[in-house]
Design a protein around this motif. Sequence first.
Motif, short mmCIF file in Angstrom:
data_model
loop_
_atom_site.label_atom_id
_atom_site.label_comp_id
_atom_site.label_asym_id
_atom_site.label_seq_id
_atom_site.Cartn_x
_atom_site.Cartn_y
_atom_site.Cartn_z
N ILE A 1 35.23 -31.41 52.19
CA ILE A 1 34.15 -31.40 53.18
C ILE A 1 33.02 -30.47 52.74
CG2 ILE A 1 33.56 -30.73 55.54
CD1 ILE A 1 36.38 -31.68 56.37
N SER A 2 33.40 -29.30 52.24
CA SER A 2 32.40 -28.34 51.78
C SER A 2 31.53 -28.93 50.68
CB SER A 2 33.09 -27.06 51.28
OG SER A 2 32.15 -26.17 50.73
N LEU A 3 32.17 -29.57 49.71
CA LEU A 3 31.42 -30.15 48.60
C LEU A 3 30.55 -31.31 49.08
CD1 LEU A 3 30.71 -30.29 45.66
CD2 LEU A 3 32.84 -31.50 45.20
N ALA A 4 31.08 -32.13 49.97
CA ALA A 4 30.29 -33.26 50.48
C ALA A 4 29.04 -32.76 51.21
CB ALA A 4 31.15 -34.11 51.41
N GLN A 5 29.22 -31.72 52.05
CA GLN A 5 28.06 -31.15 52.75
C GLN A 5 27.04 -30.58 51.77
OE1 GLN A 5 30.64 -28.75 55.64
NE2 GLN A 5 28.75 -29.01 56.76
N TYR A 6 27.53 -29.93 50.73
CA TYR A 6 26.66 -29.35 49.72
C TYR A 6 25.84 -30.44 49.03
CZ TYR A 6 25.27 -26.12 46.00
OH TYR A 6 24.55 -25.33 45.16
N LEU A 7 26.51 -31.54 48.68
CA LEU A 7 25.84 -32.63 47.99
C LEU A 7 24.83 -33.32 48.90
CD1 LEU A 7 28.96 -34.10 46.16
CD2 LEU A 7 27.09 -32.83 45.11
N ILE A 8 25.16 -33.48 50.17
CA ILE A 8 24.23 -34.11 51.11
C ILE A 8 22.98 -33.26 51.27
CG2 ILE A 8 23.90 -34.67 53.56
CD1 ILE A 8 26.86 -35.65 53.56
N ASN A 9 23.17 -31.95 51.45
CA ASN A 9 22.01 -31.07 51.58
C ASN A 9 21.18 -31.05 50.31
OD1 ASN A 9 21.85 -29.29 54.20
ND2 ASN A 9 24.01 -29.62 53.78
N ALA A 10 21.85 -31.12 49.16
CA ALA A 10 21.12 -31.14 47.90
C ALA A 10 20.30 -32.41 47.76
CB ALA A 10 22.09 -31.01 46.73
N ARG A 11 20.86 -33.55 48.23
CA ARG A 11 20.10 -34.80 48.20
C ARG A 11 18.84 -34.66 49.04
NH1 ARG A 11 19.15 -38.26 45.03
NH2 ARG A 11 18.52 -39.70 46.68
N LEU A 12 18.95 -34.03 50.19
CA LEU A 12 17.80 -33.84 51.05
C LEU A 12 16.77 -32.92 50.42
CD1 LEU A 12 19.54 -33.49 54.53
CD2 LEU A 12 18.35 -35.47 53.60
N GLY A 13 17.21 -32.10 49.47
CA GLY A 13 16.29 -31.19 48.82
C GLY A 13 15.72 -31.72 47.53
N SER A 14 16.16 -32.90 47.10
CA SER A 14 15.65 -33.45 45.85
C SER A 14 14.22 -33.92 46.03
CB SER A 14 16.53 -34.62 45.39
OG SER A 14 16.36 -35.72 46.27
N SER A 15 13.55 -34.15 44.92
CA SER A 15 12.16 -34.60 44.95
C SER A 15 12.02 -35.96 45.60
CB SER A 15 11.60 -34.65 43.53
OG SER A 15 12.37 -35.53 42.73
N GLU A 16 13.13 -36.70 45.71
CA GLU A 16 13.08 -38.03 46.30
C GLU A 16 13.04 -37.98 47.82
OE1 GLU A 16 16.15 -40.64 44.60
OE2 GLU A 16 16.40 -39.10 43.07
N ALA A 17 13.44 -36.85 48.43
CA ALA A 17 13.57 -36.80 49.88
C ALA A 17 12.24 -37.04 50.57
CB ALA A 17 14.15 -35.45 50.31
N LEU A 18 11.16 -36.45 50.03
CA LEU A 18 9.85 -36.63 50.65
C LEU A 18 9.44 -38.10 50.60
CD1 LEU A 18 7.37 -35.44 51.97
CD2 LEU A 18 6.43 -35.01 49.68
N ALA A 19 9.70 -38.73 49.45
CA ALA A 19 9.36 -40.14 49.33
C ALA A 19 10.17 -40.97 50.31
CB ALA A 19 9.60 -40.63 47.90
N CYS A 20 11.44 -40.59 50.47
CA CYS A 20 12.31 -41.32 51.40
C CYS A 20 11.79 -41.24 52.82
CB CYS A 20 13.72 -40.74 51.37
SG CYS A 20 14.64 -41.16 49.91
N SER A 21 11.28 -40.08 53.20
CA SER A 21 10.84 -39.90 54.58
C SER A 21 9.62 -40.75 54.89
CB SER A 21 10.50 -38.43 54.84
OG SER A 21 9.39 -38.03 54.07
N ASN A 22 8.97 -41.26 53.83
CA ASN A 22 7.80 -42.09 54.04
C ASN A 22 8.09 -43.57 53.83
OD1 ASN A 22 6.12 -39.88 54.54
ND2 ASN A 22 5.86 -39.52 52.35
N GLU A 23 9.36 -43.90 53.60
CA GLU A 23 9.73 -45.29 53.37
C GLU A 23 10.76 -45.73 54.42
OE1 GLU A 23 11.23 -45.66 49.45
OE2 GLU A 23 9.37 -45.04 48.47
N THR A 24 10.83 -47.01 54.61
CA THR A 24 11.82 -47.54 55.55
C THR A 24 13.05 -48.03 54.82
OG1 THR A 24 10.73 -49.70 55.43
CG2 THR A 24 10.07 -48.23 57.22
N THR A 25 12.97 -48.19 53.50
CA THR A 25 14.11 -48.65 52.72
C THR A 25 14.79 -47.48 52.06
OG1 THR A 25 12.69 -49.00 50.81
CG2 THR A 25 13.03 -50.88 52.26
N GLY A 26 16.03 -47.66 51.61
CA GLY A 26 16.75 -46.60 50.92
C GLY A 26 16.14 -46.33 49.57
N CYS A 27 16.34 -45.09 49.08
CA CYS A 27 15.77 -44.71 47.78
C CYS A 27 16.63 -45.26 46.67
CB CYS A 27 15.71 -43.20 47.64
SG CYS A 27 14.75 -42.42 48.92
#
Length: 348
Positions: free
Chosen positions: A322-348
Amino acid sequence: MEPIKVQSEGGLNVTLTIRLLMHGKEVGSIIGKKGETVKKMREDSGARINISEGNCPERIVTITGPTDAIFKAFAMIAYKFEEDIINSMSNSPATSKPPVTLRLVVPASQCGSLIGKGGSKIKEMRESTGAQVQVAGDMLPNSTERAVTISGAPEAIIQCVKQICVVMLESPPKGATIPYRPKPASTPVIFSGGQAYTIQGQYAIPHPDPEWVFNDDLIALLSSSSPPQQLSKLHQLAMQQTPFTPLGQTTPAFPAAGLDASNQASTHELTIPNDLIGCIIGRQGTKINEIRQMSGAQIKIANAMEGSSERQITITGTPANISLAQYLINARLGSSEALACSNETTGC
């Protein structure tokens, strides 16, 4: 630093290296949007300007070149900091402008020469330049260097730096110098609802510098194909961190999840804003499957609820999973792709 001293008709004509210690926001100001500010400083001054890497609250800025190039670079940095102060005052009731401040990192063996007998040299520098100069009494952690703080108007700082360079050239370091290397942030930082938080004890506290949110090593691993030899390193990175707090909470400080030492399976729930869920899922589920594989946890994403701006994620597994999964999820949200994702309706 062992510069070669050469005298010319115009005065000093040497190549030397000066190191500056800067906070995160200062570094961001020097780098500028897409690195444009530091690029212009390099081109206009002719000096080499390097900024240390790492997820640290402080960074070392190294300026190398002939003295005239170094002085130009210092002038550009000082005037940029003054510009930042003026801009910050436009929204402030303060009437007096605070001074520009730079921190040099100097070998301790040279600090005696900067101070002079009975403080005579440092007093002379203060009086002749109008700048305030302070030499730290203690060495910076795990080094043989001290911080030398210069404050004042940009013109005074430039004149003071020139005098300091002369003293450092006349009195080279004695013995080996152990350079100061800023320590990485000791507490993990998470990102939720546009706000960065640091883990302090059992609570997540709002963090003032969101530029230090994410671990560069982890983002690099996530953006790669993550072959087996990297997965063990990824686990090590995650296990070094305090487990992350559920996302989506809005209270100023909220309890951080604790790590149970047992290996019993348990379930953990967190919420993700709808506009970022695509960044977690990825195209055709590639990213969420990768997180499942790397963490060993079962991860279920609930269907979107009508009228809700968030999605529920349920993670099942051992506390380590669980700890690792949470870490990876938060890291995904911090990647450079997250901003682009927030402006799109489709998955990255």
